[in-house]
Scaffold this motif. Sequence first.
Motif, PDB file in Angstrom:
ATOM      1  N   THR A 310       0.822  -1.168   0.127  1.00  0.00           N
ATOM      2  CA  THR A 310       0.064  -0.116  -0.008  1.00  0.00           C
ATOM      3  C   THR A 310       0.933   1.379   0.151  1.00  0.00           C
ATOM      4  O   THR A 310       0.258   2.287  -0.301  1.00  0.00           O
ATOM      5  CB  THR A 310      -0.989   0.121   1.344  1.00  0.00           C
ATOM      6  OG1 THR A 310      -0.275  -0.073   2.522  1.00  0.00           O
ATOM      7  CG2 THR A 310      -1.917  -1.036   1.094  1.00  0.00           C
ATOM      8  N   ASP A 311       2.172   1.143   0.456  1.00  0.00           N
ATOM      9  CA  ASP A 311       2.969   2.238   0.351  1.00  0.00           C
ATOM     10  C   ASP A 311       4.090   2.222  -0.530  1.00  0.00           C
ATOM     11  O   ASP A 311       5.241   1.816  -0.497  1.00  0.00           O
ATOM     12  CB  ASP A 311       3.569   2.582   1.695  1.00  0.00           C
ATOM     13  CG  ASP A 311       4.389   3.797   1.992  1.00  0.00           C
ATOM     14  OD1 ASP A 311       4.479   4.410   0.813  1.00  0.00           O
ATOM     15  OD2 ASP A 311       4.762   3.988   3.076  1.00  0.00           O
ATOM     16  N   THR A 312       3.666   2.209  -1.895  1.00  0.00           N
ATOM     17  CA  THR A 312       4.672   2.094  -2.966  1.00  0.00           C
ATOM     18  C   THR A 312       5.669   2.935  -3.165  1.00  0.00           C
ATOM     19  O   THR A 312       6.675   2.652  -3.609  1.00  0.00           O
ATOM     20  CB  THR A 312       3.750   1.961  -4.197  1.00  0.00           C
ATOM     21  OG1 THR A 312       2.916   3.049  -4.401  1.00  0.00           O
ATOM     22  CG2 THR A 312       3.076   0.504  -4.439  1.00  0.00           C
ATOM     23  N   GLN A 313       5.388   4.184  -2.781  1.00  0.00           N
ATOM     24  CA  GLN A 313       6.491   5.213  -2.819  1.00  0.00           C
ATOM     25  C   GLN A 313       7.481   4.833  -1.805  1.00  0.00           C
ATOM     26  O   GLN A 313       8.869   4.845  -1.991  1.00  0.00           O
ATOM     27  CB  GLN A 313       6.195   6.700  -2.305  1.00  0.00           C
ATOM     28  CG  GLN A 313       6.997   7.830  -2.218  1.00  0.00           C
ATOM     29  CD  GLN A 313       7.671   7.854  -3.666  1.00  0.00           C
ATOM     30  OE1 GLN A 313       7.176   8.652  -4.448  1.00  0.00           O
ATOM     31  NE2 GLN A 313       9.019   7.565  -3.952  1.00  0.00           N
ATOM     32  N   ALA A 314       7.349   4.306  -0.603  1.00  0.00           N
ATOM     33  CA  ALA A 314       8.332   3.819   0.471  1.00  0.00           C
ATOM     34  C   ALA A 314       9.047   2.678  -0.284  1.00  0.00           C
ATOM     35  O   ALA A 314      10.267   2.427  -0.093  1.00  0.00           O
ATOM     36  CB  ALA A 314       7.613   3.213   1.582  1.00  0.00           C
ATOM     37  N   LEU A 315       8.344   1.921  -0.924  1.00  0.00           N
ATOM     38  CA  LEU A 315       9.005   0.549  -1.704  1.00  0.00           C
ATOM     39  C   LEU A 315      10.114   0.944  -2.833  1.00  0.00           C
ATOM     40  O   LEU A 315      11.090   0.576  -2.495  1.00  0.00           O
ATOM     41  CB  LEU A 315       7.961  -0.151  -2.085  1.00  0.00           C
ATOM     42  CG  LEU A 315       8.366  -1.462  -3.060  1.00  0.00           C
ATOM     43  CD1 LEU A 315       9.431  -2.410  -2.541  1.00  0.00           C
ATOM     44  CD2 LEU A 315       7.322  -2.458  -3.691  1.00  0.00           C
ATOM     45  N   LEU A 316       9.701   2.004  -3.476  1.00  0.00           N
ATOM     46  CA  LEU A 316      10.647   2.737  -4.205  1.00  0.00           C
ATOM     47  C   LEU A 316      11.853   3.412  -3.631  1.00  0.00           C
ATOM     48  O   LEU A 316      12.701   3.243  -3.984  1.00  0.00           O
ATOM     49  CB  LEU A 316      10.056   3.574  -5.247  1.00  0.00           C
ATOM     50  CG  LEU A 316       8.930   3.098  -6.435  1.00  0.00           C
ATOM     51  CD1 LEU A 316       8.234   4.054  -6.981  1.00  0.00           C
ATOM     52  CD2 LEU A 316       9.548   2.189  -7.253  1.00  0.00           C
ATOM     53  N   GLU A 317      11.372   3.905  -2.356  1.00  0.00           N
ATOM     54  CA  GLU A 317      12.543   4.714  -1.978  1.00  0.00           C
ATOM     55  C   GLU A 317      13.551   3.732  -1.361  1.00  0.00           C
ATOM     56  O   GLU A 317      14.778   3.920  -1.230  1.00  0.00           O
ATOM     57  CB  GLU A 317      12.062   5.385  -0.446  1.00  0.00           C
ATOM     58  CG  GLU A 317      10.985   6.590  -0.641  1.00  0.00           C
ATOM     59  CD  GLU A 317      11.774   7.935  -1.390  1.00  0.00           C
ATOM     60  OE1 GLU A 317      13.228   7.688  -1.485  1.00  0.00           O
ATOM     61  OE2 GLU A 317      11.137   8.801  -1.664  1.00  0.00           O
ATOM     62  N   ALA A 318      13.168   2.565  -0.807  1.00  0.00           N
ATOM     63  CA  ALA A 318      13.983   1.442  -0.233  1.00  0.00           C
ATOM     64  C   ALA A 318      15.118   0.803  -1.514  1.00  0.00           C
ATOM     65  O   ALA A 318      15.932   0.461  -1.483  1.00  0.00           O
ATOM     66  CB  ALA A 318      13.216   0.171   0.144  1.00  0.00           C
ATOM     67  N   VAL A 319      14.482   0.903  -2.810  1.00  0.00           N
ATOM     68  CA  VAL A 319      15.212   0.355  -4.099  1.00  0.00           C
ATOM     69  C   VAL A 319      16.109   1.690  -3.973  1.00  0.00           C
ATOM     70  O   VAL A 319      17.268   1.128  -4.410  1.00  0.00           O
ATOM     71  CB  VAL A 319      13.996   0.478  -5.501  1.00  0.00           C
ATOM     72  CG1 VAL A 319      14.996   0.167  -6.445  1.00  0.00           C
ATOM     73  CG2 VAL A 319      13.265  -0.868  -5.132  1.00  0.00           C
ATOM     74  N   TRP A 320      15.920   2.734  -4.101  1.00  0.00           N
ATOM     75  CA  TRP A 320      16.702   3.911  -4.432  1.00  0.00           C
ATOM     76  C   TRP A 320      17.778   3.903  -3.302  1.00  0.00           C
ATOM     77  O   TRP A 320      19.142   3.995  -3.606  1.00  0.00           O
ATOM     78  CB  TRP A 320      16.053   4.983  -4.482  1.00  0.00           C
ATOM     79  CG  TRP A 320      14.853   5.443  -5.264  1.00  0.00           C
ATOM     80  CD1 TRP A 320      13.901   6.197  -5.177  1.00  0.00           C
ATOM     81  CD2 TRP A 320      14.722   4.759  -6.553  1.00  0.00           C
ATOM     82  NE1 TRP A 320      12.991   6.129  -6.337  1.00  0.00           N
ATOM     83  CE2 TRP A 320      13.419   5.068  -7.168  1.00  0.00           C
ATOM     84  CE3 TRP A 320      15.377   3.790  -7.295  1.00  0.00           C
ATOM     85  CZ2 TRP A 320      12.903   4.882  -8.476  1.00  0.00           C
ATOM     86  CZ3 TRP A 320      14.887   3.409  -8.633  1.00  0.00           C
ATOM     87  CH2 TRP A 320      13.617   3.632  -9.073  1.00  0.00           C
ATOM     88  N   GLU A 321      17.602   3.669  -2.187  1.00  0.00           N
ATOM     89  CA  GLU A 321      18.442   3.832  -1.234  1.00  0.00           C
ATOM     90  C   GLU A 321      19.342   2.742  -0.921  1.00  0.00           C
ATOM     91  O   GLU A 321      20.519   2.812  -0.642  1.00  0.00           O
ATOM     92  CB  GLU A 321      17.829   3.965   0.417  1.00  0.00           C
ATOM     93  CG  GLU A 321      18.836   4.046   1.216  1.00  0.00           C
ATOM     94  CD  GLU A 321      17.899   4.342   2.801  1.00  0.00           C
ATOM     95  OE1 GLU A 321      18.661   4.427   3.864  1.00  0.00           O
ATOM     96  OE2 GLU A 321      16.903   4.638   2.738  1.00  0.00           O
ATOM     97  N   HIS A 322      18.778   1.376  -1.040  1.00  0.00           N
ATOM     98  CA  HIS A 322      19.705   0.333  -1.068  1.00  0.00           C
ATOM     99  C   HIS A 322      20.197  -0.522  -2.233  1.00  0.00           C
ATOM    100  O   HIS A 322      21.240  -0.928  -2.421  1.00  0.00           O
ATOM    101  CB  HIS A 322      18.802  -0.751   0.025  1.00  0.00           C
ATOM    102  CG  HIS A 322      18.579  -0.266   1.280  1.00  0.00           C
ATOM    103  ND1 HIS A 322      19.596   0.141   2.299  1.00  0.00           N
ATOM    104  CD2 HIS A 322      17.251   0.433   1.781  1.00  0.00           C
ATOM    105  CE1 HIS A 322      18.931   0.765   3.500  1.00  0.00           C
ATOM    106  NE2 HIS A 322      17.672   0.862   3.038  1.00  0.00           N
ATOM    107  N   LEU A 323      19.184  -0.773  -3.120  1.00  0.00           N
ATOM    108  CA  LEU A 323      19.842  -1.510  -4.307  1.00  0.00           C
ATOM    109  C   LEU A 323      20.387  -0.612  -5.325  1.00  0.00           C
ATOM    110  O   LEU A 323      21.325  -1.070  -5.833  1.00  0.00           O
ATOM    111  CB  LEU A 323      18.447  -2.005  -4.974  1.00  0.00           C
ATOM    112  CG  LEU A 323      17.587  -3.339  -4.483  1.00  0.00           C
ATOM    113  CD1 LEU A 323      16.474  -3.738  -5.170  1.00  0.00           C
ATOM    114  CD2 LEU A 323      18.718  -4.435  -4.400  1.00  0.00           C
TER     115      LEU A 323
END
Length: 468
Positions: A310-323
Amino acid sequence: MSTGAAPEVRPRTRLPRTSPSEQGVDARGVDAFLDAVEALPGVELHGLQVLRHGAVVAEGWWAPYGPERPHLLYSVSKSFTATALGFAVAEGLVDLDAPVLSYFPELDADVTDERSRRTLVRHVAAMASGHREETIERALQDPSGDVVRGFLRLPPEAEPGTLFCYNQPCTYSVAAIVQRASGQGLVEYLRPRLLDPLGVGEVGWVRDGSGREIGFSGLHATTEDVAALGQLHLAGGLWAGGRLLSGEWVEEATRSHADTSEHPDADWQLGYGFQFWRSRHGYRADGAYGQFALVLPEQDAVVAITSQSTDTQALLEAVWEHLLPALSDPRLPADAAQREQALRERLAAAQLPPVPDAGGDLPQGGFRPARGSEPASLSALRVEGEEVVLVDSGEELRLAVGRGRWAGTGPLAVSGSPSRLDVVFAETPHRLHLRLEERTGEFHGAWRTAPLHAPALSRLRSPLPGRG
C-alpha cells in the motif's frame, strides 16, 4: 516508425543466472533492501528479481508465492499493451497520428464532440485524452456495452494532448485499436512477437463482456515475465542477439509525453510516456499494490517486483536507497562469496508469515457474516475438521487449513488458528483475513488490500485458458 512483417518466431529464451559479484553487484545492498522492506508496514513482497547486464543476480519468492505462479499485474498490463501497440505501429497496422475514431467507423455518427473526434492514438497512449478525471465508470455505463463508444461520447474538458489524466479507457482504447487492426486478441497477437521469444508461458488476461482483453489491467504473468519485459526495453528492443522491438519505439514509449508534476508522490511527478512512468531513476511499468518493472539504464539493471504493498513510494525509496548503490559498480567486500551464499539461502527460505498456531481445535460448524464483513458476496463459512468451506456467490470453496504453515498447492492457500484464518489468493496480490467468533457464530472478513476487479472468490485467480 519503420514498417514490415511480424518478426519470425525465435526459440524461447529465459534470463541467464549468475552470482552478484560476476556482474559487479554487492549482495550487501540486496540484503539491506530486504531488511528495509521487512520493516515497512505497507510493503509485502511476493516475488523479486534483480538483473544486471541482462542476467539475474538475485531472486526470491515468498511462499505460498513461487516462480512459476502467475501474479495479477494490474497496470503493468498497460506496458504490455503499449508494447503490442509498438509492434502494430511497426507493421503499419496502426498510425499514432490517426484519430481513435478512425479505427471504429461504426461509431462515427455517435461521436459528435469535436475534441473527441480529434483525439489521436498517441493521445490515448500517453493518457492525454483531455479528460480531467477518470472516466471508466461512466464509459462502462454506455447502453451499448462498448467501452470505446462510452469513452468517445464523453466530451474532453481540454484539448487532447494538453492534459494528463490517468484514465483507464485510454488504455482500453489502445488495446481495442490493436485488436481491431490486427484481427486478433492481445495475447494471440503478442504470442509470436513478444511472449514466445521472451519465454513467457501461458498467461491469463481478464476480458470484458465483448471478449476483448481489457488492456489497462487484468494480465496475470510471472515475476520473470515482468523482468523480461523490462530487460527488453533496457536493451532497446534487442533480445537473445536479435531485434524484437523497434529501438525508436522503445525510446518514444519511455520518454515523457505528459506533465505529471502535480502528483503528490515524488516518483509520479516526472512525466508519463506511452504506458510507462518516468522515475527519479530510469522509468518503470507500474501496477497497483506494488507491481513493478524498474528499468535503470545508468546501472544497466532491471528490478522486477510483485507484491501486496500500500505504500509504493516507500517501496521505491527502499530500492533507491539500498539497491541502486549495490547496482552501481561498488567496491565488493573480500567475503563476497560468503555473503552471496547467505543471500541465496535467505531468499530460498522466504515465506509470508503464517498465522501463529495457538493450539486447540478449530471451532466446528457454520458461521454467518457479521455486519460490515468483506466481501459482501461471502455469505457463509463452515469449518469441517481441518478444512474451511467458503460459500461465496452461490459457490463453495473447500480449503485445507494449515496450522503454523500455509496449506494448499493451487491458487489459494490458507493458514489458521481457532480464531483466525488467512486466505491468500496466490495468483493475485490479495489476502483475506477472517476472524471467527465461536460465541456468536459470526465471522468477520477484511481484505488487506481490496481487489480492484471484484469477481467471485473462485474467480480471483488467473483466467488461464481451459479454466472454468
